[in-house]
Write an enzyme that holds these catalytic residues in place. Structure first.
Site, PDB file in Angstrom:
ATOM      1  N   ASN C 126      79.132  25.526  22.408  1.00 17.82           N
ATOM      2  CA  ASN C 126      79.352  26.149  23.718  1.00 17.82           C
ATOM      3  C   ASN C 126      79.721  27.628  23.619  1.00 17.82           C
ATOM      4  OD1 ASN C 126      78.908  23.703  24.844  1.00 17.82           O
ATOM      5  ND2 ASN C 126      80.947  23.450  25.748  1.00 17.82           N
ATOM      6  N   MET C 127      79.188  28.397  24.531  1.00 14.27           N
ATOM      7  CA  MET C 127      79.533  29.790  24.755  1.00 14.27           C
ATOM      8  C   MET C 127      80.987  30.089  24.384  1.00 14.27           C
ATOM      9  SD  MET C 127      77.654  32.156  26.155  1.00 14.27           S
ATOM     10  CE  MET C 127      76.524  31.694  27.475  1.00 14.27           C
ATOM     11  N   LYS C 128      81.868  29.326  25.009  1.00 11.42           N
ATOM     12  CA  LYS C 128      83.308  29.514  24.897  1.00 11.42           C
ATOM     13  C   LYS C 128      83.845  29.472  23.469  1.00 11.42           C
ATOM     14  CE  LYS C 128      86.900  26.577  26.694  1.00 11.42           C
ATOM     15  NZ  LYS C 128      87.089  25.495  27.665  1.00 11.42           N
ATOM     16  N   GLY C 129      83.265  28.576  22.676  1.00 13.57           N
ATOM     17  CA  GLY C 129      83.674  28.510  21.279  1.00 13.57           C
ATOM     18  C   GLY C 129      84.987  27.806  21.024  1.00 13.57           C
ATOM     19  N   TYR C 130      85.676  28.242  19.971  1.00 16.25           N
ATOM     20  CA  TYR C 130      86.841  27.514  19.491  1.00 16.25           C
ATOM     21  C   TYR C 130      87.835  28.488  18.894  1.00 16.25           C
ATOM     22  CZ  TYR C 130      89.282  23.630  17.176  1.00 16.25           C
ATOM     23  OH  TYR C 130      90.201  22.701  16.782  1.00 16.25           O
TER      24      TYR C 130
END
Ligand code: B12
Ligand code: B12
Ligand SMILES: Cc1ncc(COP(=O)(O)O)c(C=O)c1O
Ligand SMILES: Cc1ncc(COP(=O)(O)O)c(C=O)c1O
Lengths: 250, 517, 250, 517
Positions: C126-130
């Protein structure tokens, strides 16, 4: 006689599941995780899962593992007789001693060697007792001598001789480098050498003491964590009464 | 401990929740589902399975022609009862073995069908009442320890292993036992049958399994002198049937959320809305406390961000529950302790959130879920996070307390994990028993400000949802960042409009209405 | 080549100290404590101390032990190559791919089998990442397909074929009864059978995955707990670039 | 968080403590001890050991005839310095190898002796000031993390193993490292010499060991960019000497209690009172924070019962410290989290007690000790008790925080135990960082009532003690249920009255008095 083998239980009978943690003196890396896994394998575990591995200091890593052991024990072959079975109240012990022995028993307790942890032996001896169970000083049937801490085994033996002590209570809380075993052994050997061993009930205690270990050391009984004074009182009374009966018979 | 709360904001949220629910409720009133109809049959006593292990209730409903189905399975089934004079359960078996088909009875008039059913409706409801009163009597005889009620799960897949684990947990101090369902059961459009010994990550919810577990817990309750509760999961494709079955087997609680299936299981929203309503009517009548699933918002996204969504969902769940006739005392709204343990003052945020729910829903038996997402293989650390969760729970007066497991990130609980977990909760809750009573929160301080923010965020969210309508809002991913379309998802084909003359005799009876076609 | 043996470390080098806990399916008694002690002895431990033993339910007792293991591992013999070494930022990966490969890479990710734990694979994609590290969707150099949860291996293979995928990311979080290994293996075998194996970078991940395990399963890499998207991105980019260079050479 | 406290009761307690200390202080002014005299010699630079490893300071003091001793070792030693013109350290060595005996210099007049010492007194004090300023500079360069300052122990017996453990602990987050002394060192009437690699349950406190550890901690402080403190134990038969040595090696804290040795080590009370005074004067000058030992009341008796005794001891320790010229900022008063974890609301009691101390001694760097007595082999439970201790500490703003070990009941800490313990403290203190700021205590509630009871009990105890005198009170077992007679116990033979013309030049200098015989 043998019975069924008992294995550790995670969530299914005989799954053998064990939790483990340890430190390895290596920097953390994936290799370290793998080393932890292989190490557990070498210990004989199967299904090893290294669920946590991380650095805890320069050059040291900490691991948490779950794994299955193939080992089991046969409960039938284990002899660890409990000594905490003669359940008697203070009043019962007093009545029993009056009835069977007819005199006060002389009990000497001490924290031996260099050990200064008196709280445990005090819990057994002091009036106040432990967890609502009165200590031996409160019993009518005992005359108690609390010799305190850091008592050398030879001093305890000398005291025993001098005061015609019936029961010796030796405590050891510090167990570092086997100091407890050393001191307990020394006490038993000195009593033997002085010819006093058969005249006394010899009891040891401390958080790491087990009755099995005590009997291996030649003690009449050993009391571990959570011991109540009344358990010790009952043991002394019953053991002495039996001895006296046997002596009378002879 | 008391937060100063903007009560007018709370009132506005309730009004918004009502505005949100109203149109959905109209949809519900105009529709039924295959599971609702199967639940009706089950309440009449239809049970067992036919060929290929298909439950009889499914066989019957699936066999109904569309037009018949739209009038409700009761009517068609009532015709058979009227015609054969058989007890409904026996009739079900007879249909299962192919001795009869409901089509055979098409000629029976509606009134006769309904007349034949009437005594069975009454006896079915009487049976549910008996179970409910039984629970009350047992609770009086074996009172529970004061809340937070310690709740643990068993999940071996084998109901008999689960039974041992449940008894062990009860002995260790658990007050509620949940049997986790086998993965994916919520997506099955039928309720499996009989005792089961294999499951995946859990044990099938079947009536037989319910009964086995209830019996074991009654026994240990007697031994312990305190009533140990049993719970399972309703949300899914079979909410109403599980509600019926649980009522019959005297489960005490059920996971039942008005939106969980939609968001987290991709179950069609119309299906879920209709199903949750009837299932909750049954829960209400049988005295079963529902547990909602707000914790799921927190395990899939950031717990600090999602707090307003949790509160919004609580308002919506409350509203739908009220509309199903549930009293507050049966509405176990969910929340969870899921804030990153590394966040400074995270504990304060958790306290704020838990206390906010406590004050907004003062009579609800709040369900508080433990840390899961941030648990790691470091079981020692995990045990501590659980400890602060336990503290927050007792401080804020939570009711249903799911014990966190130190091995959460590793495996479904071992026997010892459960024991350590209960020991954790008992220790903390005892040593800090009245802590919450003894403290006040600083007005305008970090805790109060956080509570204000959450409430304000919730109102804003409810406002948007009310503006566009709940179905459209879900379609627009306003909840849990998940987008679900009104006609998408599983089980949509099991939703159908009620035809004129539709009858669900239990629905009528529970509403105190007469039932007529 | 071999090096020194590494042993667990309590407070002194080579003391071999390990902490353990387990449950035995027996009523608690002193005999049960002794059984726990002997069991640890059978596992090969020395200096076994049963520091806690108590009933946790009817018929079950729980124990905590400390003991010394005589086992050690030789770090030099352990091969667990880390895959998280190509440290590159998103911008560097994008530049690298543009430079070395010159086209977008097609990456497909899924939670395979019946596993529905998408949070991990979403964290990577996801775009958002980690943890502040953007996900692959945000990279200019990747075209990503997130197939979601409960994807059957054959569906993932079919997708790979249809969309000319360059890299497959398979996730498994549930590990009960070895389901993770089964699913990973099935995926690898299907790819092999379809003749696709050499065309893709095959990567697996999940909290219990290690790179070593991945390579044993025939994967190009495996990523475990705490993986950051950029680590995966860098691995894919570098691996594909090297392959292309080799292919060009041939 | 704030308790409403009866400030007049607090004032009365302080007045009582002063009344209790006054007569003892008169006794102190009129006496000296062998350890005070040895400390004086050590400050002059006398170091090393003679035959049979007897420290030179002991050799010299032991050789002094009674009458000489009563005038203070400085005078006799000063004669030697005057006569030989040697540097005092060199003179000490010369005496140790038998080249000189102080008796040789009997003819030197007092004035010459003192005159010869004057520059050495000044340079010794200048050296202590340098060490103090060095500490201040390092603290400014490498600021510590905010309190509670995490404190852990190392205790392998081997100073080099301790060093590795200390560095590891510092890296893990420890801010203070204590090297536990070998068992029984407090009963040795000398300070062992040189680096040591064997000890029993701890590592000998020697000047060399102090230096080794300080160097290692300075190095890791630089690496971490935060100053890591070092502490050791003074209380015992050598309080003043350890105070001198610690000042020289820039230790930052010392365990130093005005009554610990008496009650818990059966050291003679007169010896202890005299010793504590001079040792604290040195601590005050060298900027060393003392840590008192009230925790010991709680490990040997019931912690709920003993709370008033703890507070009483804090008042007495404070009073004696003030009388030695210590500012509040250097008085680390002790307390411990030792209430039975099984007691309902025990946590509330702990909070009450910790907060009470915090408010009564607002400027003292309170030292908070972890649970020990009720720790068991259940390391999982123990970790939780430690967690609530950590929470109490951060809530009530304790300063010096001894990290509890989950293996407390099992062994002296392993490397990993320390790491887990620090992880525990860091987690709890971060997630609940400002919790104490955000809550108020219910007026008249359980917590406040408990604090009132403790304060009232303390006042009653101080009142009894003041009535009978401190020495008589200890003889009557008013503290810790332990009875000690004024002339009993270890080290009594090392106490002696000061003769007319007694000189302790450091005492004079520290008081800003001129020194004359
Ligand atoms: C209190 C305490 C102290 C006090 C002791 C005060 C006193 N007067 O006893 C003080 C502060 C002085 C102290 C000092 C030290 N301690 Co300490 N101490 C403890 C502590 C916290 C509690 C022990 C206790 O009182 N338990 C409560 C009693 C009631 O339990 P118990 O002793 O097990 O007794 C029960 C049974 O075992 C049994 N029992 C015991 N003895 C006997 C005897 C008989 C005959 C019978 C029948 C039964 C019986 O009955 C009792 C009641 O059920 C323990 C940690 C812990 N939680 O256990 C460390 C601990 C025991 N101490 C330890 C150490 C290392 C020390 C020091 C060496 C530290 C140092 N370097 O200075 C010194 C040693 C002093 C010495 N020479 O022994 C270690 C020992 C490690 C080991 N396994 O060897 C421990 C485990 C702490 C640790 N993790 O480091 N300690
Ligand atoms: C959240 C969660 C759920 C959510 C999942 C929601 C979702 N959409 O994902 C819900 C509530 C639905 C759920 C359901 C279930 N769960 Co669950 N769940 C968890 C939980 C709490 C957190 C997992 C998580 O999100 N971690 C955070 C992510 C970011 O970490 P991660 O997955 O490790 O991913 C990282 C790395 O591993 C890596 N990575 C992961 N995959 C990949 C892939 C590639 C290619 C790469 C390169 C890297 C990579 O990168 C990520 C970022 O660093 C864990 C417990 C825990 N704390 O771990 C239990 C847990 C995983 N669940 C478990 C179980 C048993 C279940 C159920 C079977 C329970 C049931 N009976 O219903 C169901 C199964 C559903 C199914 N069919 O799979 C068990 C698994 C036990 C085991 N070892 O097998 C756990 C461990 C809990 C427990 N102790 O029982 N669960
Ligand atoms: C409200 C609710 N219902 C049901 C479930 C379980 O459903 P499933 O069987 O789909 O995992 C959950 C799990 O979190 C839930 O929160
Ligand atoms: C004030 C004080 N001094 C010294 C010590 C340690 O002294 P010892 O070496 O006698 O164990 C303690 C231990 O608790 C203490 O509290």
């Amino acid at each position: 006689m043998t019975g069924r083998l008992i294995k550790p239980y995670g969530d299914t009978m005989n799954d053998g599941k064990v939790q483990m943690s340890f430190t390895l003196p290596v920097e953390w890396s994936e290799t370290a995780d793998e080393a932890a896994r292989q190490l557990a394998g070498k210990m004989g575990f199967a299904d090893v899962q290294v669920v946590e591995g991380r650095p805890i200091a320069g050059g040291f890593s900490f691991f948490v593992l779950y794994a299955s052991t193939p080992q089991g024990v046969d409960l039938e072959t284990i002899h660890a007789p409990s000594v905490r079975t003669h359940a008697m109240t203070m009043e019962e012990v007093d009545a029993y001693v009056l009835d069977r022995i007819g005199r006060k028993l002389r009990v000497a307790g001490a924290c031996i060697g260099t050990d200064a942890h008196t709280v445990g032996i005090d819990a057994i001896l002091n009036m106040k007792g432990y967890k609502g169970d009165y200590g031996l000083e409160r019993y009518h049937s005992f005359e108690t001598f609390n010799l305190g801490s850091q008592v050398a085994p030879e001093d305890l033996v000398a005291f025993t001789k001098l005061h015609a002590v019936d029961a010796i209570l030796a405590s050891q809380v510090v167990t570092q480098k086997g100091s407890d075993l050393k001191n307990f052994t020394e006490l038993a050997e000195l009593l033997e050498a002085e010819g006093l061993r058969d005249r006394v009930v010899l009891v040891c205690g401390g958080p790491r003491v087990t009755n099995l270990m005590a009997s291996e050391l030649g003690y009449d009984a050993g009391f571990g964590r959570g011991t109540l004074p009344s358990e010790v009182a009952a043991f002394i009374a019953v053991t002495l009464a039996h001895r006296l009966r046997e002596e009378t018979r002879v | 401990m008391e937060l100063r709360i903007d009560r007018t904001a709370v009132d506005r949220c309730r009004a918004l929740a009502s505005a949100i629910a109203a149109p959905v409720q109209e949809f519900i009133a105009a529709h039924s589902t295959v599971s609702v109809e199967r639940a009706v049959l089950r309440l009449f006593g239809v049970d067992g399975v036919g060929p290929d292990d298909v439950p009889v209730a499914n066989l019957i409903v699936d066999a109904l022609p569309e037009a018949e189905r739209r009038r409700g399975a009761a009517l068609a089934f009532g015709r058979g009862v009227a015609e054969t004079g058989l007890d409904p359960g026996v009739l079900g078996e007879a249909i299962a073995v192919g001795r009869y088909a409901l089509a055979d009875f098409a000629g029976v008039p509606d009134a006769a069908a309904l007349g034949a059913l009437r005594p069975h409706v009454e006896s079915a409801l009487a049976h549910l009442r008996v179970r409910r009163e039984e629970r009350q009597a047992l609770l009086a005889r074996w009172p529970q320890l004061p809340p937070p009620l310690l709740y643990v799960i068993v999940a071996s897949g084998n109901i008999y292993e689960d039974r041992s684990a449940a008894v062990a947990a009860a002995e260790a101090g658990a007050q509620i036992i949940a049997v986790i369902r086998s993965t994916g059961q919520s997506l099955l459009d039928f309720v499996p049958f009989g005792p089961t010994t294999e499951g995946f990550g859990g044990t099938y919810a079947t009536q037989a399994n319910f009964r086995i577990m209830r019996a074991a817990l009654d026994q240990v309750s007697e031994k312990l002198g305190r009533y140990v509760m049993l719970t399972n999961y309703a949300s899914g494709l079979c909410m109403p049937e599980i509600a019926a079955t649980a009522a019959l087997e005297r489960l005490d609680m059920l996971l039942n959320d008005s939106m969980y299936g939609i968001l987290f299981r991709d179950i069609n929203m119309k299906r879920t809305f209709v199903d949750q309503h009837f299932s909750r009517m049954l829960n209400a009548y049988s005295g079963i406390v529902i547990n909602t699933g707000e914790d799921n918002y927190l395990t899939t996204a950031d717990a600090v961000d999602q707090a307003p969504a949790v509160l919004a969902s609580q308002f919506i769940n409350e509203e739908f529950a009220h509309r199903a006739g549930m009293p507050d005392a049966q509405i176990g709204l969910g929340d969870a302790y899921e804030i990153d343990p590394g966040l400074e003052d995270g504990f304060l945020f958790q306290v704020a959130q838990a206390q906010l729910a406590r004050q907004i829903f003062p009579n609800a038996p709040l369900k508080y879920m433990p840390p899961t997402k941030h648990m790691t293989g470091d079981i020692f650390k995990g045990h501590l996070v659980d400890a602060l969760f336990n503290l927050t729970s007792v401080m804020t007066g939570q009711t249903i307390h799911l014990c966190g497991m130190l091995t959460e990130a590793i495996h479904t609980p071992y026997l010892a994990d459960r024991a350590l977990s209960i020991e954790n909760a008992r220790y903390i809750m005892n040593t800090a028993r009245h802590f919450g009573d003894e403290i006040a929160l600083r007005p305008g301080g970090r805790i109060e400000r956080r509570a204000e923010d959450v409430l304000a965020g919730c109102e804003a969210l409810l406002d948007r949802v009310a503006g566009m309508g709940l179905m459209a809002a879900i379609d627009a991913a306003l909840f849990a960042d998940v987008k679900r379309s009104p006609d998408g998802g599983r089980g949509f084909d099991g939703v159908f409009p009620r035809a004129a003359g539709y009858v669900n005799p239990f629905e009528n009876a529970l509403r105190g209405e007469p039932f007529t076609a």
